[in-house]
Design an enzyme around this catalytic site. Sequence first.
Site, PDB file in Angstrom:
ATOM      1  N   LYS A 153       0.828  -1.214   0.000  1.00  0.00           N
ATOM      2  CA  LYS A 153       0.000   0.000   0.000  1.00  0.00           C
ATOM      3  C   LYS A 153       0.861   1.263   0.000  1.00  0.00           C
ATOM      4  CE  LYS A 153      -3.987  -2.196   0.487  1.00  0.00           C
ATOM      5  NZ  LYS A 153      -5.041  -2.160  -0.560  1.00  0.00           N
ATOM      6  N   ARG A 154       2.138   1.117  -0.334  1.00  0.00           N
ATOM      7  CA  ARG A 154       3.100   2.225  -0.279  1.00  0.00           C
ATOM      8  C   ARG A 154       3.103   2.839   1.123  1.00  0.00           C
ATOM      9  NH1 ARG A 154       1.924   6.408  -4.661  1.00  0.00           N
ATOM     10  NH2 ARG A 154       4.161   6.781  -4.791  1.00  0.00           N
TER      11      ARG A 154
ATOM     12  N   LEU B 248      -2.239   9.497   3.662  1.00  0.00           N
ATOM     13  CA  LEU B 248      -3.556   8.990   4.037  1.00  0.00           C
ATOM     14  C   LEU B 248      -3.976   7.850   3.121  1.00  0.00           C
ATOM     15  CD1 LEU B 248      -6.314   9.313   5.599  1.00  0.00           C
ATOM     16  CD2 LEU B 248      -6.957  10.927   3.783  1.00  0.00           C
TER      17      LEU B 248
ATOM     18  N   LEU C 287      -6.213   6.545   1.024  1.00  0.00           N
ATOM     19  CA  LEU C 287      -7.365   7.119   0.326  1.00  0.00           C
ATOM     20  C   LEU C 287      -8.430   6.071   0.025  1.00  0.00           C
ATOM     21  CD1 LEU C 287      -5.522   9.520  -2.148  1.00  0.00           C
ATOM     22  CD2 LEU C 287      -6.633  10.094   0.019  1.00  0.00           C
TER      23      LEU C 287
ATOM     24  N   GLU D 223       3.690  14.542   6.806  1.00  0.00           N
ATOM     25  CA  GLU D 223       3.294  14.947   8.155  1.00  0.00           C
ATOM     26  C   GLU D 223       3.924  14.032   9.204  1.00  0.00           C
ATOM     27  OE1 GLU D 223      -1.026  17.024   7.772  1.00  0.00           O
ATOM     28  OE2 GLU D 223      -0.976  14.889   7.250  1.00  0.00           O
TER      29      GLU D 223
ATOM     30  N   GLU E 101      -2.589  17.314  -1.634  1.00  0.00           N
ATOM     31  CA  GLU E 101      -3.979  17.410  -1.179  1.00  0.00           C
ATOM     32  C   GLU E 101      -4.853  18.247  -2.103  1.00  0.00           C
ATOM     33  OE1 GLU E 101      -1.872  15.831   2.309  1.00  0.00           O
ATOM     34  OE2 GLU E 101      -1.403  17.294   0.760  1.00  0.00           O
TER      35      GLU E 101
ATOM     36  N   ARG F 299      -6.237  16.347  -4.904  1.00  0.00           N
ATOM     37  CA  ARG F 299      -7.178  15.305  -4.492  1.00  0.00           C
ATOM     38  C   ARG F 299      -8.484  15.892  -3.947  1.00  0.00           C
ATOM     39  NH1 ARG F 299      -4.752  10.980  -6.867  1.00  0.00           N
ATOM     40  NH2 ARG F 299      -2.706  10.506  -5.983  1.00  0.00           N
TER      41      ARG F 299
END
Length: 266
Positions: free
Chosen positions: A31-32, A71, A73, A121, A141, A144
């Site tokens: 999932k990287r 995150l 996604l 982050e 972000e 997206r």
Amino acid sequence: MRDLADLTLKNILLDVDDDGIATVTLNRPDKRNALDIATIEELVDIFSLLPRAGIKAAILRANGDHFSAGLDLVEHHREDRSASDFMHVCLRWHEAFNKMEYGGVPIIAVLKGAVVGGGLELASAAHIRVAARDTYFGLPEGQRGLFTGGGATIRVADLIGKARMIDMMLSGRLYRDQEAVDVGLCQYLVDDPEAKALEIARNAAQNPPLSNFAICSAISHMQNMSALDAAYAEAVVAGVVNTQEAAKARLAAFAQGTANKIKPRL
């Protein structure tokens, strides 16, 4: 009280060597190393316990080709969260990253591949960032239709400045190579970041724990204060740290001429 042995971990691997150095490994390479809520909860648990477990320094790394794509996604889309739901998710991210930044244990992040969005982050909550030459930093972000929720407006803006952060989010700009060092996203750019991080961790582990605690927590707290309050807090912390027994022994060695000299390495 829980200890490290009590942790049940699925997405993170944890190892502690005989020198008291913990290695925390993100382990979702397929999932990287995207950060789902389960991974965030594991980060909260780990970094809540490390300071109380006598850990002298920690290395944060990842399996696979990428540090973290941010995150998860797919999970976020699948959960179809309400605004309230996602606010509480963000608060858990803040809990995890605050435990890192303010916990008092030196954390050295080993970066490679993607360090983007929430991955940046996470990296910015570490105290030192060591990057491989294939590392790239981004805040996608805007593209997206999202906004940062894990502290980028605090930590990334502090590292590189507000204008650069806004540019990254609006334009999708990526930083890599020496430019990433120059703007402050990482402190080291090396061929073998794992070895460099371990070297830094071992050096930090030789410092008195109270000194490391102050360096890795008090400075961040003082940055949140007014200049007058920070000056007072600095004096109080210096009064405690600079009179510890470990400091007395090291000062005696300096006075006797037996302490290591501070000089550049050739």
